[in-house]
Design an enzyme around this catalytic site. Sequence first.
Site, short mmCIF file in Angstrom:
data_model
loop_
_atom_site.label_atom_id
_atom_site.label_comp_id
_atom_site.label_asym_id
_atom_site.label_seq_id
_atom_site.Cartn_x
_atom_site.Cartn_y
_atom_site.Cartn_z
N SER A 135 -2.24 -67.52 -93.95
CA SER A 135 -1.08 -66.53 -93.37
C SER A 135 -0.02 -66.41 -94.52
CB SER A 135 -0.54 -66.97 -92.17
OG SER A 135 0.51 -66.04 -91.93
N LYS A 190 -5.03 -70.05 -86.83
CA LYS A 190 -4.84 -69.02 -87.58
C LYS A 190 -4.88 -67.90 -86.41
CE LYS A 190 -3.88 -66.05 -90.90
NZ LYS A 190 -4.34 -64.83 -90.33
N HIS A 193 -1.90 -68.12 -83.92
CA HIS A 193 -0.70 -67.43 -84.94
C HIS A 193 -0.62 -66.19 -84.87
CE1 HIS A 193 0.36 -65.92 -88.89
NE2 HIS A 193 1.36 -66.99 -88.97
N ASN A 194 -1.81 -65.39 -85.20
CA ASN A 194 -1.58 -64.04 -85.24
C ASN A 194 -1.35 -63.33 -83.63
OD1 ASN A 194 -2.57 -64.52 -87.72
ND2 ASN A 194 -4.05 -62.72 -87.51
N GLU A 197 2.22 -63.49 -83.43
CA GLU A 197 2.77 -62.77 -84.30
C GLU A 197 3.07 -60.96 -83.69
OE1 GLU A 197 0.77 -60.36 -87.82
OE2 GLU A 197 0.91 -62.54 -88.35
#
Length: 488
Positions: A135, A190, A193-194, A197
């Site tokens: 990232s 990940k 995480h996105n 986001e």
Amino acid sequence: MAAPSQPTRIGLAGLAVMGQNLALNIAEKGFPISVYNRTTSKVDETVERAKKEGDLPLFGFHDPESFVHSIQKPRVIIMLVKAGAPVDQTIKTLSVYLEKGDCIIDGGNEWYENTERREKAMAELGLLYLGMGVSGGEEGARHGPSLMPGGSFEAYKNIEDILLKVAAQVRDSGPCVTYIGKGGSGNFVKMIHNGIEYGDMQLIAEAYDVLKSVGKLSNEELQSVFSEWNKGELLSFLIEITADIFGIKDDKGEGYLVDKVLDKTGMKGTGKWTVQQAADLSVAAPTIESSLDARFLSGLKAERVEAAKVFKSGGFGDILTDQAVDKKKLVDDVRKALYASKICSYAQGMNLIRAKSIEKGWDLKLGELARIWKGGCIIRAIFLDRIKKAYDRNPDLANLLVDPEFAKEIIERQSAWRRVVCLSINSGISTPGMSASLAYFDSYRRERLPANLVQAQRDYFGAHTYERIDVEGSFHTEWFKLAKQSKN
């Protein structure tokens, strides 16, 4: 093309922008690297950049065989290619030349189950495999990303020295990389995480909308507000770039560029995956879900233009409020609402990771994840330090909302949060992320919800049974018969 005088330390296949930047970052940290791409012009371009950016120890290869053979054993090769079939194709191309003990690392945004499938297939060939979330976008890849490697621990140990240097460095907490866990855990983390986001970006967009549409702040004022916010509790990469965006003048005409950008959001799919996982795991993630819905609705531009005409004639302007607004007070309220909503978004993401970790037996450390997100990645923020400390205080914390520090912060901000959501509703401005966060908080903090009625309805029409608050066991009531009797 100059060949290395001795085997290189690592290889990288896939030289789109992310791949090029990560390769140059590795070379710059003193690790000689071999690079390969199916389109050979990309190889030459990367070699050229390595020369220009400091004569870095990077060596290009036009064919897979000489590329693989140029790397020291046990070989480690990072792939940065598009998720799905291209990954399988690249593995097929490279594995022909690999030997037992060699390792492939997928650095793309891959669906975690694909990584688990590939890890098993590679293990049968005696090869090691890692799925590693990367990232930070192109800047991060070049100067220090946040790295989330999951899969073979042995493979991680082979490359740990490189990852520790290549990852973003945060002064008080070290390199933004850690071994995440087994299987596809790196890709899964990940992906969430996105999802976080997505939530973050939507909440910031709503803050902008309220300030601009209700508070009538100009771009100059918005730039100043966001710059100020970036000095306090909201200090983060996304707030920083938002402030920058408001200051950019249009190079093709009058005014500011942000006002000329079409209000239609694209997406690559990780947000959708996050929401699907939330449903599969039965974990509430309304803030993240609302951000995905907001992107879907933004895509209906033509329909929205028509709808605006229909409702304008019915007395709906863009904004329904004519009251004078105290700008300073509004800015302060929106800041508090944004912060409180953000806590909910991160709480949902962390709960998703924990639920998956329990389901798969990954034993993921939530505090450590917050630590490696403090630098390099898109959601990097001072706020993550608070999250890390919350899990340090209590690794079994049920929800970030009940951490004593976060609970106190929400209590201090909840009146402002409610004012902003009410103001938005009364002004006809949608704030789905802030509203979903508030509803999440209000549901979570209530001892009793109206779910008793829903359960009674389910038992009435489908004999699904219910539990009682005063007696153990499952019960079924003939509601229909009792209702009929009471009507007679």
